[in-house]
Design an enzyme around this catalytic site. Structure first.
Site, mmCIF file in Angstrom:
data_model
loop_
_atom_site.group_PDB
_atom_site.id
_atom_site.type_symbol
_atom_site.label_atom_id
_atom_site.label_comp_id
_atom_site.label_asym_id
_atom_site.label_seq_id
_atom_site.Cartn_x
_atom_site.Cartn_y
_atom_site.Cartn_z
ATOM 1 N N LYS A 90 1.880 -59.434 -33.479
ATOM 2 C CA LYS A 90 3.637 -59.486 -33.167
ATOM 3 C C LYS A 90 3.381 -60.521 -32.090
ATOM 4 O O LYS A 90 4.642 -61.580 -32.955
ATOM 5 C CB LYS A 90 4.144 -58.391 -32.269
ATOM 6 C CG LYS A 90 4.334 -57.022 -32.512
ATOM 7 C CD LYS A 90 4.886 -56.024 -31.310
ATOM 8 C CE LYS A 90 4.306 -56.143 -30.407
ATOM 9 N NZ LYS A 90 3.241 -55.059 -30.390
ATOM 10 N N ARG A 99 10.190 -50.529 -26.882
ATOM 11 C CA ARG A 99 8.997 -49.843 -27.076
ATOM 12 C C ARG A 99 9.456 -48.160 -27.094
ATOM 13 O O ARG A 99 8.401 -47.338 -27.234
ATOM 14 C CB ARG A 99 7.757 -50.400 -26.066
ATOM 15 C CG ARG A 99 7.307 -50.962 -26.156
ATOM 16 C CD ARG A 99 6.117 -51.128 -25.513
ATOM 17 N NE ARG A 99 4.823 -52.095 -25.424
ATOM 18 C CZ ARG A 99 4.432 -52.958 -25.478
ATOM 19 N NH1 ARG A 99 4.543 -54.217 -25.450
ATOM 20 N NH2 ARG A 99 2.981 -53.301 -26.098
ATOM 21 N N ARG A 101 -9.370 -60.062 -29.556
ATOM 22 C CA ARG A 101 -8.600 -61.022 -28.999
ATOM 23 C C ARG A 101 -8.811 -61.554 -28.270
ATOM 24 O O ARG A 101 -9.848 -61.409 -26.749
ATOM 25 C CB ARG A 101 -7.371 -60.194 -29.017
ATOM 26 C CG ARG A 101 -6.232 -60.923 -28.266
ATOM 27 C CD ARG A 101 -5.131 -60.222 -28.168
ATOM 28 N NE ARG A 101 -4.660 -59.454 -27.369
ATOM 29 C CZ ARG A 101 -3.368 -58.232 -27.594
ATOM 30 N NH1 ARG A 101 -1.926 -58.783 -28.728
ATOM 31 N NH2 ARG A 101 -3.529 -57.147 -26.873
ATOM 32 N N ARG A 134 -7.824 -60.078 -22.451
ATOM 33 C CA ARG A 134 -7.106 -59.417 -22.305
ATOM 34 C C ARG A 134 -7.373 -58.154 -20.756
ATOM 35 O O ARG A 134 -8.039 -57.514 -21.546
ATOM 36 C CB ARG A 134 -5.879 -59.189 -22.727
ATOM 37 C CG ARG A 134 -4.673 -60.062 -22.243
ATOM 38 C CD ARG A 134 -3.579 -59.839 -23.216
ATOM 39 N NE ARG A 134 -2.660 -58.341 -23.421
ATOM 40 C CZ ARG A 134 -1.741 -58.167 -24.007
ATOM 41 N NH1 ARG A 134 -1.266 -58.136 -24.511
ATOM 42 N NH2 ARG A 134 -1.604 -56.322 -23.699
ATOM 43 N N ARG A 147 -3.215 -47.505 -25.521
ATOM 44 C CA ARG A 147 -2.416 -47.702 -26.012
ATOM 45 C C ARG A 147 -2.249 -47.521 -27.583
ATOM 46 O O ARG A 147 -0.586 -48.022 -27.651
ATOM 47 C CB ARG A 147 -2.573 -49.311 -26.253
ATOM 48 C CG ARG A 147 -2.660 -49.900 -24.478
ATOM 49 C CD ARG A 147 -3.427 -51.091 -24.031
ATOM 50 N NE ARG A 147 -2.954 -52.308 -24.990
ATOM 51 C CZ ARG A 147 -3.315 -53.556 -25.556
ATOM 52 N NH1 ARG A 147 -4.334 -53.320 -25.156
ATOM 53 N NH2 ARG A 147 -2.752 -54.230 -26.042
#
Ligand code: AMP
Length: 210
Positions: free
Chosen positions: A9, A84, A123, A156, A167
């Site tokens: 996203k 969300r 990531r 992160r 998540r």
């Protein structure tokens, strides 16, 4: 821009923002910045984020209300990571109505769970400018340093296996239903999030113009 954690996203929202000259509004980025600067918002949000849970709706709706009021949003914006929950979607709908705004498109990026886990584990992000990298697909030229600004490239804190699992569960339990909210209004466009950033962006552009 809707979609599960890791689906891309943020990367795609950034491309839209650059391509169309509008701000990218990432609620995750806004919250991370608040945590880093130790603001009252950061203090409230940090614990939820570390657990991979959602920050309460009232806080998020107030945050978006303030952000959409800023002058750079007047000629459009791309929302990334908001809404969300259905309550956020309802809050946003009210807010947009009061501002006389309508979405051009609501895009949901789609990918298999295993692809999401692998992307999240790979990531890395620049702490200074937010540029994103992937250890497997798009590593920075020099390990640990941003190609764009030289800032530190890190994982992160919520991209660890346990938080990733939570998540993804939170997405299924609370966020996936938001797609139904926009499908009912005939606004939802599903886009395959698989493949390279360029491939996905070509599909996103089709969805935006279609
Ligand atoms: P993201 O960068 O979009 O993956 O968001 C990182 C974290 O910020 C999420 O796991 C949530 O804890 C929090 N967050 C971001 N956007 C929202 C939202 N719209 N509602 C609730 N929590 C959010």
């Amino acid at each position: 821009m809707l979609g599960a954690p890791g689906v891309g996203k943020g990367t795609q929202a950034k491309r839209i923002a650059e391509g169309y000259g509008v701000p990218q509004i990432s609620t995750g980025d806004i919250l991370r910045d608040a945590v880093e600067r130790n603001t009252p918002l950061g203090t409230k949000a940090g614990a939820y984020m570390n657990r991979g849970e959602l920050v309460p709706d009232e806080i998020m709706i107030a945050l978006i209300r303030e952000r959409l009021d800023e002058v750079d949003c007047q000629s459009g914006f791309v929302l990334d990571g908001f809404p969300r929950t259905n309550r956020q979607a309802v809050g946003l709908e009210k807010l947009m109505r009061s501002l006389g705004l309508k979405f051009d498109a609501v895009i949901s990026l789609e990918a298999e769970r295993e692809v999401l886990v692998q992307r999240l584990l790979a990531r890395r992000v620049c702490r200074r400018c937010g540029a994103d990298y992937s250890m497997t697909m798009r590593p920075s030229k020099r390990e640990g340093a941003c190609d764009l600004c030289g800032g530190e490239v890190v994982r992160r804190p919520d991209d660890n296996e346990e938080t990733i699992r939570n998540r993804l569960e939170v997405y299924q339990r609370q966020t996936a239903a938001v797609k139904g909210f926009y499908a009912k209004r005939g606004q939802l466009r599903l886009v395959d999030g698989g493949g390279s950033v360029d491939d996905v962006f070509a599909r996103v552009e089709d969805a935006l113009s279609g």
